[in-house]
Design a protein around this motif. Structure first.
Motif, PDB file in Angstrom:
ATOM      1  N   THR A  61      -2.672  50.335 -42.320  1.00 42.40           N
ATOM      2  CA  THR A  61      -1.938  49.954 -43.523  1.00 42.40           C
ATOM      3  C   THR A  61      -2.886  49.271 -44.500  1.00 42.40           C
ATOM      4  O   THR A  61      -3.670  48.410 -44.104  1.00 42.40           O
ATOM      5  N   ARG A  90      -0.148  51.792 -48.784  1.00 40.24           N
ATOM      6  CA  ARG A  90      -0.095  53.066 -48.071  1.00 40.24           C
ATOM      7  C   ARG A  90      -0.250  52.790 -46.582  1.00 40.24           C
ATOM      8  O   ARG A  90      -0.944  51.865 -46.189  1.00 40.24           O
ATOM      9  N   HIS A  91       0.411  53.620 -45.791  1.00 37.09           N
ATOM     10  CA  HIS A  91       0.262  53.507 -44.348  1.00 37.09           C
ATOM     11  C   HIS A  91       0.135  54.897 -43.744  1.00 37.09           C
ATOM     12  O   HIS A  91       0.594  55.880 -44.308  1.00 37.09           O
ATOM     13  N   SER A  92      -0.554  54.951 -42.626  1.00 40.18           N
ATOM     14  CA  SER A  92      -0.719  56.214 -41.914  1.00 40.18           C
ATOM     15  C   SER A  92      -0.564  55.957 -40.429  1.00 40.18           C
ATOM     16  O   SER A  92      -0.812  54.856 -39.947  1.00 40.18           O
ATOM     17  N   LYS A  94      -0.734  58.001 -36.361  1.00 42.99           N
ATOM     18  CA  LYS A  94      -1.132  59.163 -35.582  1.00 42.99           C
ATOM     19  C   LYS A  94      -0.703  58.931 -34.142  1.00 42.99           C
ATOM     20  O   LYS A  94      -0.856  57.835 -33.604  1.00 42.99           O
ATOM     21  N   LYS A 122       1.119  61.299 -39.830  1.00 45.45           N
ATOM     22  CA  LYS A 122       1.891  61.171 -41.057  1.00 45.45           C
ATOM     23  C   LYS A 122       1.275  60.101 -41.943  1.00 45.45           C
ATOM     24  O   LYS A 122       0.568  59.211 -41.479  1.00 45.45           O
ATOM     25  N   ASN A 123       1.552  60.203 -43.238  1.00 45.34           N
ATOM     26  CA  ASN A 123       1.130  59.230 -44.234  1.00 45.34           C
ATOM     27  C   ASN A 123       2.347  58.808 -45.031  1.00 45.34           C
ATOM     28  O   ASN A 123       3.264  59.604 -45.226  1.00 45.34           O
TER      29      ASN A 123
END
Length: 167
Positions: A61, A90-92, A94, A122-123
């Motif tokens: 994040t 923004r966050h991602s 996996k 995902k993002n």
């Protein structure tokens, strides 16, 4: 041996940088940058049933905030304050899942072996605000320590998962 579960969950790593500008009359303008990383690994081994699974989850994040606070005036060494921040980031994430399945019914004493690997990613985006209250305790004219407590909410767009399966 019987079923087993091993779970390794190190705490999240979080770093925050915050800058404050004293605008006068107890008003502080503030901006901040936050980075955090989460990581978790789970391994389950049900050897008697012929299934072994390893799941690894990772998330990142980034967040930036802008805010304002007002000091209520220093009382002896204590300086209480309150304010609000707006933030976005923004966050991602996996998820890697590795499943090993052994079929003991065919292929001899060790059976047949199948490995299935699933990778999800995902993002997303988030934006919101918070109100906060805190205090600084001054040890001397130039040095202080304090605490801050906040409450807020955010709109979160999680993005779409993209899944890759191989095996």
């Amino acid at each position: 041996s019987g079923p087993g579960l091993l779970r390794v969950i190190p705490g999240p790593i979080t770093g925050t940088v915050q800058l404050k500008y004293a605008a006068g009359n107890g008003i502080l303008l503030r901006t901040g940058l936050v980075f955090s990383r989460d990581h978790e690994v789970t391994v389950s081994d049900t050897t008697g049933l012929g299934v072994r699974t390893m799941v690894e989850r990772t998330g990142h994040t980034w967040e930036m905030s802008l805010g304002i606070s007002r000091s209520f005036g220093k009382h002896e060494r204590l300086d209480p304050y309150a304010g609000m921040d707006l933030f976005s980031g923004r966050h991602s994430g996996k998820v890697d899942s590795l499943n090993e399945i052994v079929n003991h019914l065919g292929g001899g004493p060790s059976g047949t072996f199948t490995r299935i690997s699933i990778e999800d990613a995902k993002n997303g985006f988030h934006a919101g605000g918070k109100i906060f209250a805190g205090f600084s305790y001054f040890f001397s004219v130039h040095f202080s320590a304090g605490a801050e407590f906040s409450w807020g909410g955010a709109y979160v767009y999680s993005g779409n998962w993209m899944t890759t399966v191989s095996g």
